[in-house]
Design a protein around this motif. Sequence first.
Motif, PDB file in Angstrom:
ATOM      1  N   THR A 127       0.833  -1.191   0.000  1.00  0.00           N
ATOM      2  CA  THR A 127       0.000   0.000   0.000  1.00  0.00           C
ATOM      3  C   THR A 127       0.870   1.245   0.000  1.00  0.00           C
ATOM      4  O   THR A 127       2.016   1.203   0.449  1.00  0.00           O
ATOM      5  CB  THR A 127      -0.894   0.044   1.258  1.00  0.00           C
ATOM      6  N   ILE A 128       0.312   2.316  -0.495  1.00  0.00           N
ATOM      7  CA  ILE A 128       0.955   3.625  -0.363  1.00  0.00           C
ATOM      8  C   ILE A 128      -0.146   4.673  -0.324  1.00  0.00           C
ATOM      9  O   ILE A 128      -1.166   4.561  -1.018  1.00  0.00           O
ATOM     10  CB  ILE A 128       1.970   3.924  -1.486  1.00  0.00           C
ATOM     11  N   TYR A 129       0.051   5.655   0.546  1.00  0.00           N
ATOM     12  CA  TYR A 129      -0.879   6.760   0.721  1.00  0.00           C
ATOM     13  C   TYR A 129      -0.030   8.023   0.758  1.00  0.00           C
ATOM     14  O   TYR A 129       0.838   8.150   1.620  1.00  0.00           O
ATOM     15  CB  TYR A 129      -1.671   6.614   2.022  1.00  0.00           C
ATOM     16  N   GLY A 130      -0.254   8.940  -0.143  1.00  0.00           N
ATOM     17  CA  GLY A 130       0.505  10.179  -0.192  1.00  0.00           C
ATOM     18  C   GLY A 130      -0.369  11.365   0.172  1.00  0.00           C
ATOM     19  O   GLY A 130      -1.316  11.667  -0.548  1.00  0.00           O
ATOM     20  N   ASP A 131      -0.069  11.989   1.306  1.00  0.00           N
ATOM     21  CA  ASP A 131      -0.818  13.157   1.767  1.00  0.00           C
ATOM     22  C   ASP A 131      -2.322  12.894   1.787  1.00  0.00           C
ATOM     23  O   ASP A 131      -3.126  13.685   1.297  1.00  0.00           O
ATOM     24  CB  ASP A 131      -0.498  14.375   0.895  1.00  0.00           C
ATOM     25  N   MET A 132      -2.685  11.744   2.347  1.00  0.00           N
ATOM     26  CA  MET A 132      -4.083  11.295   2.401  1.00  0.00           C
ATOM     27  C   MET A 132      -4.521  11.089   3.836  1.00  0.00           C
ATOM     28  O   MET A 132      -3.724  10.675   4.673  1.00  0.00           O
ATOM     29  CB  MET A 132      -4.218   9.928   1.705  1.00  0.00           C
ATOM     30  N   PRO A 133      -5.811  11.308   4.118  1.00  0.00           N
ATOM     31  CA  PRO A 133      -6.335  10.831   5.402  1.00  0.00           C
ATOM     32  C   PRO A 133      -6.274   9.297   5.393  1.00  0.00           C
ATOM     33  O   PRO A 133      -6.252   8.687   4.320  1.00  0.00           O
ATOM     34  CB  PRO A 133      -7.790  11.300   5.413  1.00  0.00           C
ATOM     35  N   PRO A 134      -6.265   8.663   6.542  1.00  0.00           N
ATOM     36  CA  PRO A 134      -6.286   7.191   6.556  1.00  0.00           C
ATOM     37  C   PRO A 134      -7.538   6.664   5.852  1.00  0.00           C
ATOM     38  O   PRO A 134      -8.649   7.073   6.169  1.00  0.00           O
ATOM     39  CB  PRO A 134      -6.297   6.852   8.041  1.00  0.00           C
ATOM     40  N   VAL A 135      -7.351   5.790   4.876  1.00  0.00           N
ATOM     41  CA  VAL A 135      -8.452   5.153   4.146  1.00  0.00           C
ATOM     42  C   VAL A 135      -8.117   3.683   3.957  1.00  0.00           C
ATOM     43  O   VAL A 135      -6.966   3.266   4.082  1.00  0.00           O
ATOM     44  CB  VAL A 135      -8.717   5.804   2.762  1.00  0.00           C
ATOM     45  N   GLY A 136      -9.119   2.896   3.623  1.00  0.00           N
ATOM     46  CA  GLY A 136      -8.917   1.497   3.284  1.00  0.00           C
ATOM     47  C   GLY A 136      -8.166   0.720   4.351  1.00  0.00           C
ATOM     48  O   GLY A 136      -8.417   0.870   5.551  1.00  0.00           O
ATOM     49  N   LEU A 137      -7.241  -0.097   3.904  1.00  0.00           N
ATOM     50  CA  LEU A 137      -6.465  -0.920   4.826  1.00  0.00           C
ATOM     51  C   LEU A 137      -5.613  -0.055   5.744  1.00  0.00           C
ATOM     52  O   LEU A 137      -5.368  -0.403   6.902  1.00  0.00           O
ATOM     53  CB  LEU A 137      -5.600  -1.906   4.039  1.00  0.00           C
ATOM     54  N   GLY A 138      -5.185   1.107   5.267  1.00  0.00           N
ATOM     55  CA  GLY A 138      -4.425   2.030   6.103  1.00  0.00           C
ATOM     56  C   GLY A 138      -5.237   2.529   7.283  1.00  0.00           C
ATOM     57  O   GLY A 138      -4.703   2.706   8.381  1.00  0.00           O
ATOM     58  N   GLN A 139      -6.521   2.749   7.084  1.00  0.00           N
ATOM     59  CA  GLN A 139      -7.394   3.141   8.189  1.00  0.00           C
ATOM     60  C   GLN A 139      -7.612   1.961   9.134  1.00  0.00           C
ATOM     61  O   GLN A 139      -7.629   2.123  10.345  1.00  0.00           O
ATOM     62  CB  GLN A 139      -8.731   3.637   7.654  1.00  0.00           C
ATOM     63  N   ALA A 140      -7.755   0.763   8.573  1.00  0.00           N
ATOM     64  CA  ALA A 140      -8.025  -0.419   9.379  1.00  0.00           C
ATOM     65  C   ALA A 140      -6.828  -0.838  10.229  1.00  0.00           C
ATOM     66  O   ALA A 140      -6.992  -1.253  11.377  1.00  0.00           O
ATOM     67  CB  ALA A 140      -8.439  -1.582   8.463  1.00  0.00           C
ATOM     68  N   ARG A 141      -5.637  -0.750   9.670  1.00  0.00           N
ATOM     69  CA  ARG A 141      -4.449  -1.258  10.359  1.00  0.00           C
ATOM     70  C   ARG A 141      -3.533  -0.181  10.915  1.00  0.00           C
ATOM     71  O   ARG A 141      -2.655  -0.467  11.707  1.00  0.00           O
ATOM     72  CB  ARG A 141      -3.643  -2.123   9.390  1.00  0.00           C
ATOM     73  N   GLY A 142      -3.697   1.049  10.478  1.00  0.00           N
ATOM     74  CA  GLY A 142      -2.809   2.118  10.907  1.00  0.00           C
ATOM     75  C   GLY A 142      -1.717   2.359   9.882  1.00  0.00           C
ATOM     76  O   GLY A 142      -1.457   1.520   9.012  1.00  0.00           O
ATOM     77  N   LEU A 143      -1.079   3.526   9.966  1.00  0.00           N
ATOM     78  CA  LEU A 143      -0.084   3.952   8.986  1.00  0.00           C
ATOM     79  C   LEU A 143       1.282   4.147   9.630  1.00  0.00           C
ATOM     80  O   LEU A 143       1.376   4.494  10.801  1.00  0.00           O
ATOM     81  CB  LEU A 143      -0.510   5.269   8.339  1.00  0.00           C
ATOM     82  N   VAL A 144       2.317   3.904   8.826  1.00  0.00           N
ATOM     83  CA  VAL A 144       3.701   4.213   9.196  1.00  0.00           C
ATOM     84  C   VAL A 144       4.360   4.859   7.985  1.00  0.00           C
ATOM     85  O   VAL A 144       3.916   4.657   6.844  1.00  0.00           O
ATOM     86  CB  VAL A 144       4.500   2.957   9.624  1.00  0.00           C
TER      87      VAL A 144
END
Length: 159
Positions: A127-144
């Motif tokens: 996964t990758i999220y650039g300048d995004m609110p937590p969504v999808g799996l990133g919201q479910a598991r958390g971000l680093v």
Amino acid sequence: MTDKPVQGRMTVSGTDGVVVFLIGMRINNWWAVRSWLPMVRAMPRMLKELAREPARGLLGVRAIPGLRNFSVLQYWESREKLLAYASDRSGEHRPAWAAFNRRARAGRGEVGIWHETFVVPAGSYETIYGDMPPVGLGQARGLVPVGRRGERAAERLAS
């Protein structure tokens, strides 16, 4: 869910496997409110039940609205927990499923349903999220930050 973007390039925290469950309905006849309205009402009850009881295994959920088609994307800890919830006679799902089947036989195609289940083993997603609110799996598991798991997709898939 927060609408505030997390600055920078982020990825999902952790590498455990996940089950992706997509479920949806299609209204085939808008006038057949008795066929589809109970289904529209049942999903929020199930999701509230799952939110109150995190041990059941639902990690995260996202509604995918549409004009005729309504879907929900869910992330689960395991196949076993998803199947246990689906078959639990004391939960919200079994009665809703039985009621739908009764209405479907009587309604003869006025509403359609579908679901797809994907068991994703550890190391088989990135996964990758650039300048995004937590969504999808990133919201479910958390971000680093991405650097913790690799700057490139191939590196994150290998970890």
